[in-house]
Design a protein around this motif. Structure first.
Motif, PDB file in Angstrom:
ATOM      1  N   THR A 154       0.796  -1.270   0.152  1.00 20.40           N
ATOM      2  CA  THR A 154       0.213  -0.057   0.073  1.00 20.40           C
ATOM      3  C   THR A 154       0.871   1.287   0.074  1.00 20.40           C
ATOM      4  O   THR A 154       2.272   1.078   0.202  1.00 20.40           O
ATOM      5  CB  THR A 154      -0.981   0.111   1.166  1.00 20.40           C
ATOM      6  N   LEU A 155       0.156   2.577  -0.117  1.00 18.19           N
ATOM      7  CA  LEU A 155       0.959   3.657  -0.348  1.00 18.19           C
ATOM      8  C   LEU A 155       1.852   3.837   1.094  1.00 18.19           C
ATOM      9  O   LEU A 155       2.936   4.259   1.039  1.00 18.19           O
ATOM     10  CB  LEU A 155       0.117   4.874  -0.604  1.00 18.19           C
ATOM     11  N   ASP A 156       1.284   3.645   2.180  1.00 18.51           N
ATOM     12  CA  ASP A 156       1.598   3.684   3.391  1.00 18.51           C
ATOM     13  C   ASP A 156       2.892   2.962   3.701  1.00 18.51           C
ATOM     14  O   ASP A 156       3.789   3.298   4.562  1.00 18.51           O
ATOM     15  CB  ASP A 156       0.780   3.314   4.492  1.00 18.51           C
ATOM     16  N   ALA A 184       2.649  12.393   5.000  1.00 17.47           N
ATOM     17  CA  ALA A 184       3.073  13.016   3.588  1.00 17.47           C
ATOM     18  C   ALA A 184       1.967  12.846   2.578  1.00 17.47           C
ATOM     19  O   ALA A 184       1.698  13.736   1.978  1.00 17.47           O
ATOM     20  CB  ALA A 184       4.566  12.459   3.000  1.00 17.47           C
ATOM     21  N   GLY A 185       1.663  11.535   2.499  1.00 15.36           N
ATOM     22  CA  GLY A 185       0.517  11.012   1.541  1.00 15.36           C
ATOM     23  C   GLY A 185      -0.787  11.951   1.816  1.00 15.36           C
ATOM     24  O   GLY A 185      -1.362  12.697   0.886  1.00 15.36           O
ATOM     25  N   THR A 186      -1.098  11.849   3.183  1.00 12.23           N
ATOM     26  CA  THR A 186      -2.457  12.668   3.372  1.00 12.23           C
ATOM     27  C   THR A 186      -2.290  14.197   2.914  1.00 12.23           C
ATOM     28  O   THR A 186      -3.140  14.988   2.649  1.00 12.23           O
ATOM     29  CB  THR A 186      -2.676  12.744   4.987  1.00 12.23           C
ATOM     30  N   ALA A 187      -1.069  14.869   3.317  1.00  3.47           N
ATOM     31  CA  ALA A 187      -0.614  16.570   3.115  1.00  3.47           C
ATOM     32  C   ALA A 187      -0.753  16.781   1.654  1.00  3.47           C
ATOM     33  O   ALA A 187      -1.559  17.498   1.016  1.00  3.47           O
ATOM     34  CB  ALA A 187       0.650  16.686   3.498  1.00  3.47           C
ATOM     35  N   VAL A 188      -0.179  15.679   0.538  1.00  4.27           N
ATOM     36  CA  VAL A 188      -0.283  15.913  -0.634  1.00  4.27           C
ATOM     37  C   VAL A 188      -1.710  15.840  -1.261  1.00  4.27           C
ATOM     38  O   VAL A 188      -2.201  16.499  -2.061  1.00  4.27           O
ATOM     39  CB  VAL A 188       0.801  14.830  -1.528  1.00  4.27           C
ATOM     40  N   LEU A 203       0.762   3.338  -9.471  1.00  5.04           N
ATOM     41  CA  LEU A 203       1.314   2.294 -10.471  1.00  5.04           C
ATOM     42  C   LEU A 203       2.705   1.953  -9.681  1.00  5.04           C
ATOM     43  O   LEU A 203       2.934   0.784  -9.750  1.00  5.04           O
ATOM     44  CB  LEU A 203       1.844   3.368 -11.855  1.00  5.04           C
ATOM     45  N   GLY A 204       3.504   2.722  -9.081  1.00  5.36           N
ATOM     46  CA  GLY A 204       4.405   2.417  -8.495  1.00  5.36           C
ATOM     47  C   GLY A 204       4.340   1.382  -7.381  1.00  5.36           C
ATOM     48  O   GLY A 204       5.158   0.394  -7.071  1.00  5.36           O
ATOM     49  N   VAL A 205       3.215   1.484  -6.699  1.00  6.08           N
ATOM     50  CA  VAL A 205       2.730   0.641  -5.532  1.00  6.08           C
ATOM     51  C   VAL A 205       2.596  -0.849  -6.156  1.00  6.08           C
ATOM     52  O   VAL A 205       2.684  -1.710  -5.890  1.00  6.08           O
ATOM     53  CB  VAL A 205       1.691   1.183  -4.690  1.00  6.08           C
ATOM     54  N   PHE A 239      14.227   0.579  -4.096  1.00  3.10           N
ATOM     55  CA  PHE A 239      14.065   1.257  -5.645  1.00  3.10           C
ATOM     56  C   PHE A 239      12.714   1.594  -5.612  1.00  3.10           C
ATOM     57  O   PHE A 239      12.313   2.766  -6.245  1.00  3.10           O
ATOM     58  CB  PHE A 239      14.583   0.104  -6.605  1.00  3.10           C
ATOM     59  N   ARG A 240      11.749   0.622  -5.173  1.00  2.76           N
ATOM     60  CA  ARG A 240      10.329   1.081  -5.385  1.00  2.76           C
ATOM     61  C   ARG A 240       9.992   2.298  -4.343  1.00  2.76           C
ATOM     62  O   ARG A 240       8.980   2.996  -4.882  1.00  2.76           O
ATOM     63  CB  ARG A 240       9.476  -0.218  -4.958  1.00  2.76           C
ATOM     64  N   ARG A 241      10.476   2.227  -3.277  1.00  7.26           N
ATOM     65  CA  ARG A 241      10.353   3.421  -2.412  1.00  7.26           C
ATOM     66  C   ARG A 241      10.478   4.705  -2.965  1.00  7.26           C
ATOM     67  O   ARG A 241       9.664   5.756  -3.203  1.00  7.26           O
ATOM     68  CB  ARG A 241      10.898   3.197  -1.138  1.00  7.26           C
TER      69      ARG A 241
END
Lengths: 305, 130
Positions: free
Chosen positions: A140-142, A149-153, A198-200, A215-217
Motif C-alpha cells: 500500500t502507499l503507506d 506526507a501522503g495525506t498532506a499531498v 502505479l509504483g505501488v 528502488f520502489r520506495r
C-alpha cells in the motif's frame, strides 16, 4: 531571465537522458535477463555476449551530442534565418523550448521503441524460470511514504481543485483562458495521481530484486512528489485569474521546472547500483557534468534578469 | 519479517497446493501470525506470474479450512485461531491417508495386529530419521 538559463537546464536533461541513463541501463541488461531465467542465460553464452556488446548506448550518446550542439548553435546565433525566433514570430525562450522538444521527441521514440523491442524479445525468447518467489505482504502507499506526507499531498490536491471550483462558481475569473486552464487541471490531476499508484501496484521487476525495497520506495515517493506540480502551477494561474496580473512567465517556469524534475529523477535513478557494480569513469563524469550544469543554471537564474 | 512464497511451476504438486502448504507451514511455525494481512489475489498472481484463478483457488481452500478470512475491501487476514485449524486440517488429511492404506492392507488379507506392528516399526524408523 536570460535564455542561457533555459539552455543549461535543457543541457542538464540532455546529459542525464542521453549519457547517464543509457550507461546506467546498459549495466543491468544482463541482470534483467538473468532475473527472468538465470539458467537460460547460462545456456546461451552467445546471447549474453551479444547483449553485453550492444551499440545502442553509443547511438544515444551521439544523439545527445547532436542535441547539445544544436541548442548551443541556436543560442549563439548560428542558425538558419528562416528558423529564427523573429521569422517564426515566437519568443526566444519558446523557440529554444520547441527546438529542445523537437530534438528530444525522435530520440525518445527510438529509446522507448528499443525498450519495447527488448521487452518483447525477453518475453518471447526467454522463458520464465520455473522457480518463482513472492512476498506475502500487501503493498500500500503507506508502506513507502509516511502517512502524513501522503495525506498532506492529497489534501493539497483537494484544496487546489476546490479553489478552482470556487473561482468558477463565483465567476471571479478575469481572463478568457480560465476554462481551458480549469479543464486542463481537472484532466491532469488523475494522470499525476496515477504515478504513485502505479509504483505501488506494479509487479516486482528485475531492478526491484537487484536494488531491494529502496528502488520502489524512491519511485513511489518521486511519483507522489510530482503531484505537487499541479497545485503549485495552478495556484499561480489562479493568482493571475483573480488579480488579472501576470506574476511571471508561468508557462516557461513550469516547463523548465518539469525538465529539472525529470533530470533530477534520472540522476537519482543512476545512484542505484553503485554498490553492486560501481559506476565506471564515464558515467561518473556524465553525472557530475549534469549536476554541474544544474548548479550553473541555478546561479544564472539567481544572478539577475 | 515478511514471509516469502516459493513455487515451482514444473513440480508434480499443483501450484495452488504449494501455496496452501507453505501458508500452513508458516502459520504452524508462527512466522505468519494471527491477523496478519495477506496480499490481494491480483498482487500475488502478478508477483508470481501465475493465473489469478490459481491464487483464488488457494485462498478459497484456506478460507474453507478456517485458516484465513476475507474482510471485504479491508483485505484478507490470517484468522486468530489459524494455527489450531492448520493442525486440524493436517490431522484430518493424515487420518484420510492412513485409512486408505489400512483399507488396502486389510483387503490384502493382513490382520489388524500385523498392520499395527508394521505401523509401529515404520513409525520408529521414520522417527529416528527425523
Amino acid at each position: 531571465m536570460s535564455e542561457w538559463v533555459d539552455l543549461v537546464i535543457y543541457a542538464t536533461l540532455i546529459i542525464a537522458f542521453w549519457f547517464v541513463l543509457p550507461m546506467w541501463s546498459a549495466r543491468f541488461t544482463l541482470a534483467t535477463v538473468a532475473d527472468r531465467n538465470a539458467q537460460w542465460l547460462r545456456d546461451h553464452p552467445d546471447v549474453a555476449a551479444k547483449l553485453s556488446g550492444s551499440q545502442v548506448r553509443w547511438l544515444c550518446h551521439a544523439w545527445g551530442l547532436v542535441s547539445l550542439a544544436a541548442l548551443f548553435a541556436f543560442q549563439v546565433g548560428l542558425w538558419p534565418g528562416q528558423w529564427s525566433p523573429e521569422a517564426l514570430d515566437m519568443a526566444r525562450w519558446e523557440t529554444l523550448k520547441e527546438l529542445n522538444t523537437l530534438l528530444l521527441l525522435p530520440g525518445l521514440v527510438a529509446f522507448i521503441g528499443a525498450g519495447v523491442l527488448f521487452s518483447r524479445w525477453l518475453n518471447s525468447t526467454v522463458p520464465l524460470a520455473a522457480r518463482r518467489q513472492a512476498t506475502l505482504e500487501p503493498r500500500t502507499l503507506d508502506d513507502f511514504v509516511p502517512r502524513w506526507a501522503g495525506t498532506a499531498v492529497y489534501a493539497l490536491i483537494a484544496l487546489h481543485l476546490a479553489a478552482w471550483l470556487a473561482v468558477a462558481a463565483g465567476g471571479w475569473h478575469m481572463t478568457p483562458e480560465f476554462w481551458d486552464r480549469f479543464l486542463l487541471m481537472l484532466a491532469m490531476t488523475p494522470v499525476f495521481l496515477f504515478f504513485p499508484r502505479l509504483g505501488v501496484r506494479r509487479p516486482p521487476q528485475a531492478l526491484d530484486r537487484i536494488f531491494g525495497p529502496a528502488f520502489r520506495r524512491t519511485e513511489v515517493r518521486y511519483g507522489l512528489a510530482m503531484n505537487l506540480v499541479l497545485p503549485i502551477v495552478g495556484s499561480l494561474r489562479l493568482y493571475e485569474e483573480l488579480a488579472d496580473a501576470v506574476a511571471f512567465d508561468v508557462s516557461r517556469a513550469t516547463h523548465l521546472g518539469l525538465v529539472l524534475c525529470v533530470s533530477a529523477g534520472i540522476l537519482r535513478l543512476a545512484q542505484f547500483g553503485k554498490e553492486q557494480t560501481g559506476p565506471d569513469a564515464a558515467e561518473r563524469w556524465s553525472a557530475t557534468s549534469a549536476a554541474t550544469v544544474l548548479l550553473a543554471a541555478t546561479v544564472l537564474a539567481l544572478s539577475g534578469p | 519479517m515478511a514471509v516469502d512464497i516459493v513455487i515451482e511451476t514444473n513440480a508434480p504438486e499443483p501450484v495452488y497446493e504449494q501455496i496452501v502448504r507453505q501458508i500452513h507451514d508458516s502459520v504452524k511455525s508462527g512466522r505468519l501470525r494471527p491477523n496478519t494481512a495477506l496480499p490481494t489475489v491480483r498482487q500475488l498472481a502478478e508477483d508470481l506470474a501465475v493465473n489469478r484463478n490459481t491464487i483464488a483457488r488457494a485462498f478459497r481452500i484456506l478460507e474453507d479450512q478456517g485458516v484465513i478470512m476475507t474482510a471485504g475491501r479491508k483485505g484478507t487476514f490470517i484468522r486468530p485461531d489459524a494455527a489450531r485449524e492448520v493442525v486440524k486440517v493436517k490431522a484430518t488429511r493424515a487420518e484420510r491417508v492412513l485409512r486408505r492404506v489400512i483399507k488396502s492392507l486389510l483387503i490384502d488379507g493382513m490382520s489388524r495386529k500385523e498392520i499395527a506392528h508394521i505401523f509401529d516399526a515404520a513409525l520408529g524408523l521414520e522417527a529416528r530419521k527425523v
